[in-house]
Design a protein around this motif. Structure first.
Motif, mmCIF file in Angstrom:
data_model
loop_
_atom_site.group_PDB
_atom_site.id
_atom_site.type_symbol
_atom_site.label_atom_id
_atom_site.label_comp_id
_atom_site.label_asym_id
_atom_site.label_seq_id
_atom_site.Cartn_x
_atom_site.Cartn_y
_atom_site.Cartn_z
ATOM 1 N N MET A 1 0.852 -1.193 0.000
ATOM 2 C CA MET A 1 0.000 0.000 0.000
ATOM 3 C C MET A 1 0.880 1.232 0.000
ATOM 4 N N ARG A 2 0.567 2.175 -0.874
ATOM 5 C CA ARG A 2 1.206 3.488 -0.862
ATOM 6 C C ARG A 2 0.229 4.466 -0.213
ATOM 7 N N LEU A 3 0.668 5.106 0.869
ATOM 8 C CA LEU A 3 -0.227 5.880 1.722
ATOM 9 C C LEU A 3 0.275 7.306 1.898
ATOM 10 N N TRP A 4 -0.656 8.178 2.298
ATOM 11 C CA TRP A 4 -0.311 9.540 2.698
ATOM 12 C C TRP A 4 -1.192 9.906 3.874
ATOM 13 N N SER A 5 -0.555 10.359 4.956
ATOM 14 C CA SER A 5 -1.261 10.730 6.175
ATOM 15 C C SER A 5 -1.041 12.208 6.465
ATOM 16 N N ASN A 6 -2.117 12.896 6.842
ATOM 17 C CA ASN A 6 -1.974 14.329 7.112
ATOM 18 C C ASN A 6 -1.448 14.622 8.507
ATOM 19 N N ASP A 7 -1.273 13.579 9.321
ATOM 20 C CA ASP A 7 -0.683 13.762 10.653
ATOM 21 C C ASP A 7 -0.123 12.428 11.133
#
Length: 463
Positions: A203-209
């Motif tokens: 999984m390629r993910l992006w988290s804002n925090d």
């Protein structure tokens, strides 16, 4: 009078002649280190133990506070871009115990505001029935993604194409102080012979925090009627807080500085640094082009070079570990799931047309080249060292843009078939782009080779 006896000689059974040993082929040429470097994106890399017989914690980057086994938690927060990779195998502990093993990946929001985690690309497949290992040709057209051998191979293709499986939502919102399951999926063994199965996930993910992550293994709980059910979030949290590391543990790796003994690389359980290696392959920064080799010659660039396998380049491409368990790999040897994005601005600097071939090859692994070039075997050894899909983009001889997806299977010592064959005019420039994700179950190193055919239409590289 004695009876007359017929005596027949005993037939001598001659064993079939042994197959001749493979012929070694030396491709005398330069092997270059790969320009560029890995990016700094962290990768949650859960690959040890590979075979899971005991439920427990596979990898936890949670803080150790409040946890029963503090050494099972590595205290590494994620924020922004990060990847999650998990590759594990389930086997029935006993012939009678055919419960499914569940793989759970949990994310936790330690803050006081909701956290949004975007799932950019994601895929997860089982060995059975999704992606069984199969005998395949050394090169196949794979534009539809229907050719694969093993779950890691299939997962890498999906992510290379920028896909997200329907089983994954576009995003997950985690309330403050709470956890959510990123994945809760079974690895069934019932009905399989032998009762053995695997699952690969990327999984390629992006988290804002900030979030923490953990991968966990649990045998399927039972319903009152005896049927299996998936574990609940509360059951996963209890395992995370009170469980120990899963087992059995893999072989302990050899310290990298101990070069006087056979090396055990070990399997990875920790956070590696780097998810993509971008490389512009050029003569030097001033020219911004890659001059093709002389007629009949070649040069290569090392791919996934690692400790004791640098092919004379002294370059170790294996991703460093930011945190790891002490009995697991010191580096992410093999760079499973790392995307190699290679750009070749080819230039024919001669006064004659030239036929140029770009190929991927799997030479015999060496640290220093013992014969001033790459060593291959004819026929190649039986061990399959690479199986995965490669994307090639270029302009063909008519000037039309082409995008091809090619599935490759390469054995130890295999020279490989062309990814692209170009007929370049005198003075012509042609851009070639090669992209692939290094697949789980592959064994490094490989090389990307540029060859110029000689005047009779075949290379004169075999010595």
């Amino acid at each position: 009078m004695l009876p007359f006896l017929l005596i027949f000689p005993i037939a001598q059974i001659t064993p079939p002649p042994a197959a001749p040993p493979p012929q070694e082929i030396v491709q005398q040429q330069q092997v270059r280190p790969l320009p560029g470097n890995l990016d700094s994106v962290p990768v949650f890399n859960s690959n040890s133990p590979e075979k899971v017989l005991k439920e427990g914690i596979l990898l936890s980057t949670f803080p150790s506070e409040g946890k029963k086994v503090s050494t099972a938690h590595l205290n590494f927060p994620f924020k922004g871009r990060f990847d999650v990779f998990a590759h594990h195998v389930a086997q029935a502990p006993t012939p009678e115990d055919l419960r499914s093993l569940y793989l759970g990946i949990i994310l936790h929001n330690p803050g006081k505001q909701p956290v949004t985690v975007n799932i950019l690309q994601a895929a997860s497949y089982l060995s059975q029935p999704d992606a069984p290992f199969a005998e395949l040709p050394s090169k196949s057209e794979n534009i539809l993604g229907t050719i694969f051998a093993g779950p890691g191979d299939r997962v890498m293709y999906d992510v290379l194409r920028g896909q997200r499986q329907d089983t994954f939502p576009p995003q997950i919102i985690i309330p403050p102080g709470e956890s959510r399951m990123l994945m809760n999926a079974p690895i069934p063994v019932n009905g399989l012979t032998p009762p053995l199965n695997g699952r690969s996930t990327l999984m390629r993910l992006w988290s804002n925090d900030t979030v923490y992550a953990a991968s966990l293994a649990m045998f399927a709980p039972k319903n009152p009627d005896g049927s299996e059910r998936e574990p609940t979030l509360e059951e996963w949290q209890n395992l995370l807080n009170n469980g120990d590391l899963s087992g059995p543990r893999d072989k302990v790796p050899t310290p990298l500085e101990e070069t006087n003994k056979p090396i055990i690389y070990g399997r990875v359980a920790g956070v590696a640094q780097g998810t993509e290696w971008k490389a512009l392959l050029i003569d030097d920064p001033k020219t911004q082009h890659l001059t093709i080799p002389s007629s009949g010659q070649a040069f290569s660039y090392a791919l996934s070079a690692l400790n004791r396998g640098t092919l004379g380049t002294s370059q170790i491409q294996s991703a460093p570990m930011l945190v790891r368990y002490p009995d697991t790999a010191y580096r992410a040897h093999g760079n499973y799931t790392v995307q190699y994005s290679l750009t070749l601005p080819l230039y024919n600097n001669t006064q004659n047309p030239q036929t140029v071939m770009v190929s991927m090859q799997t030479p015999i692994k060496e640290d220093q080249l013992t014969k001033a070039g790459l060593r291959f075997l004819n026929p190649p050894a039986p061990q399959v060292l690479f199986r995965g899909s490669v994307r090639v983009r270029y302009k063909d001889d008519q000037g039309l843009p082409q995008t091809q997806y090619l599935h490759l299977v390469q054995k130890r010592g295999q020279q490989g078939e062309p990814l692209v064959l170009l007929n370049m005019k005198a003075g012509e420039r042609r851009l070639v782009e090669v992209d692939f994700l290094y697949p789980p179950d592959a064994t490094p190193p490989q090389v990307l080779t540029v060859q110029t055919m000689n005047n009779v239409g075949s290379t004169s590289l075999v010595k």
